[in-house]
Write an enzyme that holds these catalytic residues in place. Structure first.
Site, PDB file in Angstrom:
ATOM      1  N   SER A 152       0.847  -1.194   0.000  1.00  0.00           N
ATOM      2  CA  SER A 152       0.000   0.000   0.000  1.00  0.00           C
ATOM      3  C   SER A 152       0.882   1.242   0.000  1.00  0.00           C
ATOM      4  CB  SER A 152      -0.901  -0.007   1.234  1.00  0.00           C
ATOM      5  OG  SER A 152      -1.686   1.170   1.290  1.00  0.00           O
ATOM      6  N   GLY A 153       0.623   2.147  -0.949  1.00  0.00           N
ATOM      7  CA  GLY A 153       1.432   3.357  -1.068  1.00  0.00           C
ATOM      8  C   GLY A 153       2.581   3.227  -2.030  1.00  0.00           C
ATOM      9  N   GLU A 189      -0.787  -5.620   3.444  1.00  0.00           N
ATOM     10  CA  GLU A 189      -0.973  -4.668   4.535  1.00  0.00           C
ATOM     11  C   GLU A 189      -0.561  -5.284   5.860  1.00  0.00           C
ATOM     12  OE1 GLU A 189      -4.568  -1.884   2.771  1.00  0.00           O
ATOM     13  OE2 GLU A 189      -4.990  -3.238   4.461  1.00  0.00           O
ATOM     14  N   ASN A 231      -0.924   5.844   2.817  1.00  0.00           N
ATOM     15  CA  ASN A 231      -1.194   6.285   1.445  1.00  0.00           C
ATOM     16  C   ASN A 231      -2.375   7.256   1.479  1.00  0.00           C
ATOM     17  OD1 ASN A 231      -1.498   6.599  -1.259  1.00  0.00           O
ATOM     18  ND2 ASN A 231      -1.842   4.453  -1.741  1.00  0.00           N
ATOM     19  N   SER A 257      -5.348   5.425  -0.964  1.00  0.00           N
ATOM     20  CA  SER A 257      -5.251   3.969  -0.893  1.00  0.00           C
ATOM     21  C   SER A 257      -6.524   3.332  -1.426  1.00  0.00           C
ATOM     22  CB  SER A 257      -5.019   3.540   0.561  1.00  0.00           C
ATOM     23  OG  SER A 257      -4.977   2.132   0.654  1.00  0.00           O
ATOM     24  N   SER A 258      -6.353   2.337  -2.316  1.00  0.00           N
ATOM     25  CA  SER A 258      -7.508   1.595  -2.831  1.00  0.00           C
ATOM     26  C   SER A 258      -8.012   0.666  -1.746  1.00  0.00           C
ATOM     27  CB  SER A 258      -7.093   0.789  -4.073  1.00  0.00           C
ATOM     28  OG  SER A 258      -6.664   1.639  -5.099  1.00  0.00           O
ATOM     29  N   THR A 295      -2.090   2.342  -8.066  1.00  0.00           N
ATOM     30  CA  THR A 295      -3.205   3.028  -8.731  1.00  0.00           C
ATOM     31  C   THR A 295      -2.700   3.980  -9.813  1.00  0.00           C
ATOM     32  OG1 THR A 295      -4.532   2.873  -6.715  1.00  0.00           O
ATOM     33  CG2 THR A 295      -5.195   4.509  -8.352  1.00  0.00           C
ATOM     34  N   GLY A 322      -2.528  -3.615  -1.905  1.00  0.00           N
ATOM     35  CA  GLY A 322      -1.249  -4.251  -1.638  1.00  0.00           C
ATOM     36  C   GLY A 322      -1.237  -4.938  -0.287  1.00  0.00           C
TER      37      GLY A 322
END
Length: 1036
Positions: free
Chosen positions: A97-98, A350, A147, A150-151, A102, A348
């Site tokens: 994540s981050g 986590e 992030n 973040s998605s 995306t 991603g």
């Protein structure tokens, strides 16, 4: 290129060099790196000027390795494979994540949209595909501690293309939206973007219509500590989302319906319940303030009494009976065949401080993605060697199938046991679920809990009681078991779904089809875990039918800051992404491979037989090419359809040869073009010259006629004048002849008279007096010179002054004769050995006088030659026996090391035919160079003893390169080497004196540069190798 663009070619290969290469490229804004066809993307956390339309054109229809690494290169490769080879493609974007997943998916879609076809309909489809991102991000992305965008759901988009490669549309699948975020967010995080965008960017009219206020603090679902994000303009983003919804195809009333649902969700968070007791003693809940409920009902079109009852009661149905039970406060508040390119942008891996069911599901999905990466990439890499018939060394790598099995096994998997707990009768809690895990998974090597047998002790006190730990491929993750059962159930009470279905709001009614009384299904709905497991299985099956392309995103730091590269964090991601194993598999035996056709097309200009066209099979052409280039057979192997190159240096050599050949071809093209241009220009000039010449000749003839006419008139006038002057001269001549005869007669008479008169005087008296005077002066001059003669020393420049002016030439000639005489007398005293020494001194003067600053100090030093008495010293007996010729020079010199500039003592020997170097201690001969191979001697103009001996290229002695020495007898050594070479080869040795010259060290040209500097060790010059191309000598 900064660093190594493709880490398959990295030398040496280890974890440290991989990190250093990524860091070096990151520091120079090169965020993309290849591992074969896999793109490694390091998040720069800033905007870079590498995504412009010009860059798109640069990478369009180009070979994957032709330009520097870029996400556009992979996008172009995938699009061209889909368009030209009819292969469905998928692009898998993975990472923490981050890490920038995306943004990477946006760049892929923007590139494909830019390079595919044009037209009004096609452009509309492309615009809809691109504008789907803002809509999805608004409703599915949120700010987290790692992030800002973040998605919080997984997104897989299948973009469909027609036979021409033009987009027809897209299908978007989403996975596991983090619904719990709506009601609760961790500290430092936000709810989904759309809530903040609506309140910040909505007009006053819209907010009034939706019964909302702009103040975030009015809504319990919005966290206040992170409501504002630096660098994010929620109002502008809301306008972007509204525009994107319109482009995607939302009608105005549909967009309003969506915003009404968003407003209703915000208001749901403000509903509070109060406990009450019924007559029968059971607890029930009532809504405190019904104003919010009233506004929700107005927005959704639901009857207020129906919705209030749905919030407070639950209907339980068994067989043919229905029972309505009240809900307590806690329960009320918590519940044609088309070509396809797939782009997967999914959350991603986590690891938070508190990891719950959502993180467990997310990490399970990442385990499956890692598994498919192993299956489709690493295994495919190994199978390619087998498929091509190439022998290679098997590389071991970690297969995470055992972790996937721990989670998804239908019998003993964690998801299966979670479903079993949710469905079994009796009291079901998170603690009973954890107990079951301890019983079934206790012996699994990747599972740990406080009571598991894999713990360090019988009771692992480092684990809390309500937690279990799984060792994922990315590291160990501690999961809080609290909430697993409830979140897995994910049940919506039938009363609520029926209430929603009764709404007059079309969108809400369509969202709850299960509330239709005509379609009541008493079967228990599947759990969230089983739904997600099935979705992941479908996704994996879909991905396996397509040709995979990978983008592995890496997060350089946890601060979301630019220009910071945390090596420890990057190292952790490299390990769990398996990048090093991927490189090793790619390099197992052969670092580079390429199909025969593109290989022949790229390098065919290096061989005359394959250039410009090869008419046979491509493999035969490659064989001819490699044989012509004399590449060792062990450096490559021929597969069934590809050429495999073992060492990266071989590929670098091919690229260097190709670059040089392209320059030669460019020169040839320039030559032919210039010749054609000059010939064309010449023919045009020739044609023009003929026309101009014709007109000029006409003009010239007219001009000539006029000139001839005027000249004839002038000549006529001159002839008439000449005739008149001729007559005048004849008349004057007759007159002068008469006057001359009279004058001659008068003079003759005078002469006769004077001759008679002279008899009375002495003849020639003055002449004799003059001659006598001169004799006396000469006698006096020579007698005085006898007493004033200077010494017989040739260097004595004294000479008596000249007494008389008329003796000037005599005085100078006498001085010259005397100097020559005394020089001869001085030379007659020398022995043959002394004559040889002075001849050498004279040669040294001609070579170095006024050129070398060291020369004046060498004039007074005699040239001894063999300073080392080799014949007398028993230490050098072995060396003496090895040399049969006469030794001209035997001296200890400092040989400069070619690699680092340090010096080593060597014995320098010069014979009639050879130049030898021997070890000072052992006397063993290290090098022997024939004098015919010595081409030049170079030295500086400074007061130092450094000199270089250049050797003939291609000679055996020049295999290691030229020699660089330092000696205290530089002038003598260079002079003797010059005279010996001249006597043996009949050619003068070139002596170059310059403060900067080139020497050949193996294959490299190195510049030796002499500079002025303060020396630490006194007046001794120092030598230091600066880099591969420069060696500096510091002279005091």
């Amino acid at each position: 290129m900064i660093g190594v663009g493709d880490m398959v070619l990295l030398e040496p290969l280890n974890e440290e060099t991989v990190i250093n290469n990524l860091k070096k490229r990151f520091d120079h804004s090169e965020i993309y790196t290849y591992i074969g066809s896999v793109v490694i993307s390091v998040n720069p956390y800033r905007s870079l000027p590498i995504y412009s339309p010009e860059k798109v054109e640069d990478y369009r229809n180009r070979n994957f390795y032709e330009l520097s690494p870029h996400i556009f290169a992979l996008s172009d490769e995938a699009y061209r494979s889909l368009r030209d080879q009819d292969k469905d493609q998928c692009i898998l974007i993975t990472g923490e994540s981050g890490a920038g997943k995306t943004e990477a998916s946006k760049l892929v879609m923007s590139y494909v949209a830019a390079v595919c076809g044009k037209g009004a309909e096609v452009n509309q489809v492309k615009e809809q595909l691109l504008q789907s991102n803002p809509v999805l991000e608004a409703f599915g992305n949120a700010k987290t501690v790692r992030n800002d965008n973040s998605s919080r759901f997984g997104k897989y988009m299948d973009i469909e293309f027609d036979f021409k490669g033009d987009p027809l549309g897209g299908v978007i699948s989403n996975y596991l939206l983090e619904k719990s975020r709506v009601v609760k967010q961790p500290r430092g995080e936000r709810n989904f973007h759309v809530f903040y965008q609506l309140l910040s960017g909505g007009s006053e009219e819209l907010l009034n219509k939706l019964k909302l206020e702009r103040d975030f603090s009015r809504y319990n679902y919005l966290s206040l500590d992170s409501a504002k994000v630096n660098g994010v303009d929620d109002a502008a983003n809301f306008r972007t989302v509204r525009n994107a919804m319109q482009i995607v195809g939302f009608m105005d009333h549909e967009a309003e319906s969506v915003l009404e649902v968003v407003a209703a969700v915000l208001k749901l968070g403000n509903i509070e319940f109060k406990p009450e007791s019924r007559v029968n003693g059971l607890d029930e809940s009532k809504i405190k303030d019904k104003n919010e409920l009233k506004e929700i009902c107005e927005l959704t079109g639901i009857d207020q009494s129906v919705l209030e009852r749905a919030f407070s009661f639950r209907t339980v149905e068994a067989k043919q009976e229905k029972v309505s039970t009240t809900l307590n406060v806690a329960q009320a508040q918590t519940k044609v065949r088309k070509k396809v390119m797939g782009v997967l942008d999914i959350y991603g891996f986590e690891i938070f401080e508190d990891n719950s069911f959502e993180q467990f599901i997310i990490n399970y999905c990442n385990e499956k993605l890692q598994q498919i990466f192993i299956e489709l990439t690493l295994k495919e890499e190994q199978e390619e060697y087998i498929r091509e018939g190439i022998e290679w060394t098997h590389i071991e790598y970690f297969n995470n199938a055992i972790i996937c099995d721990l989670i998804e096994n239908n019998t003993n998997g964690i998801l299966a046991m979670l479903d079993e707990e949710c469905l079994r009768p009796g009291t079901v809690t998170d603690e009973t679920f954890l107990e079951k895990l301890n019983q079934v998974c206790a012996t699994h090597q990747h599972f740990e809990s406080r009571m598991s047998k894999c713990s360090r002790f019988l009771n692992d006190t480092s684990l809390p009681h309500s937690c279990f730990r799984i060792q994922h491929y990315a590291g160990k993750v501690l999961y809080q078991v609290e909430g697993f059962v409830d979140k897995n159930n994910d049940l919506l009470y039938r009363d609520l779904s029926q209430a929603m279905w009764k709404a007059s709001h079309a969108l809400i009614k369509s969202l709850f089809p299960e509330g239709n009384p005509a379609k009541i299904n008493l079967k228990r709905p599947p759990t969230a875990g089983s739904q997600f497991k099935a979705s992941v299985a479908t996704l994996m099956k879909n991905l396996q039918t397509k040709n995979p392309n990978y983008i592995r995103c890496i997060k350089p730091n946890d601060k979301k800051a630019a220009h910071i590269f945390n090596e420890g964090l990057v190292c952790h991601q490299i390990r769990y992404l398996g990048l090093l194993e991927n490189v090793r598999v790619r390099r197992a035996g052969y670092a580079f491979r390429q199909a025969y056709e593109p290989c022949l097309e790229r390098y065919k200009m290096l061989c005359k037989q394959t250039w410009p066209h090869w008419k046979g099979p491509a493999r035969a052409g490659v064989e001819v090419l490699f044989n012509e280039l004399e590449i060792p057979v062990e450096e490559y192997s021929f597969g069934r359809s590809k050429i495999f190159i073992r060492n990266p240096r071989t590929l670098f050599k091919l690229e260097d040869l190709r670059k040089q050949r392209l320059e030669d071809l460019a020169t040839l093209i320039q030559k032919i073009y210039r010749g054609w241009k000059c010939r064309t220009h010449f023919l045009l000039m020739r044609k023009s010259q003929i026309v101009i010449a014709a007109w000029y000749r006409r003009y010239a003839q007219q001009k000539r006629y006029q000139q001839i006419k005027s000249s004839a008139l002038v000549i006529q006038s001159y002839i008439r004048g000449w005739k008149a002057r001729k007559i005048l001269r004849e008349l004057k001549h007759q007159k002068r002849c008469q006057e001359a005869a009279t004058t001659i007669a008068a003079y003759w008479h005078g002469t006769q008279v004077r001759r008679e008169y002279r008899k009375f005087f002495r003849a020639n008296a003055g002449k004799k007096i003059y001659e006598f005077t001169l004799q006396r002066i000469m006698q006096k001059y020579f007698l005085e010179m006898k007493n004033k003669v200077p010494s017989l020393s040739p260097i004595d420049k004294n000479w008596p002054s000249r007494p008389y002016l008329f003796l000037d030439s005599t005085h100078k000639e006498l001085k010259r004769i005397f100097h020559l005489w005394r020089c001869k007398k001085y030379r007659d005293q020398f022995t043959d050995q002394q004559k040889l020494i002075y001849e050498e001194k004279l040669e040294a003067s001609e070579l170095f006088k006024d050129k070398k600053a060291l020369y004046p100090s060498s004039v007074g030093q005699p040239f001894q030659g063999p300073y080392l008495e080799i014949n007398k010293n028993p230490k050098y007996k072995k060396l003496k026996d090895a040399i049969e010729e006469k030794i001209i020079i035997a001296e200890v010199v400092n040989k400069i090391n070619r690699a680092n500039g340090k010096s080593t003592n060597r014995i320098f020997l010069l014979t009639n035919n050879n130049l030898l170097l021997a070890d000072q201690k052992s006397g063993q001969i290290k090098s022997e160079v024939p004098l015919v191979d010595v081409t030049k001697v170079s030295m500086s103009s400074q007061n130092d003893g450094f000199f270089a001996i250049h050797l003939k290229e291609g000679s055996e002695a020049a295999s290691k390169g030229d020699f660089l020495f330092s000696s205290d007898h530089l002038i003598e050594m260079a002079t003797k080497l010059y005279r010996t070479t001249l006597s043996q080869t009949k050619q003068k040795l070139n002596i170059e004196i310059s403060d900067e010259f080139l020497v050949q060290f193996r294959q490299d040209k190195v510049c030796v540069k002499f500079i002025q500097g303060n020396q630490k060790n006194g007046s001794v010059p120092t030598c230091k190798r600066k880099n591969n191309r420069l060696l500096e000598v510091a002279v005091p």
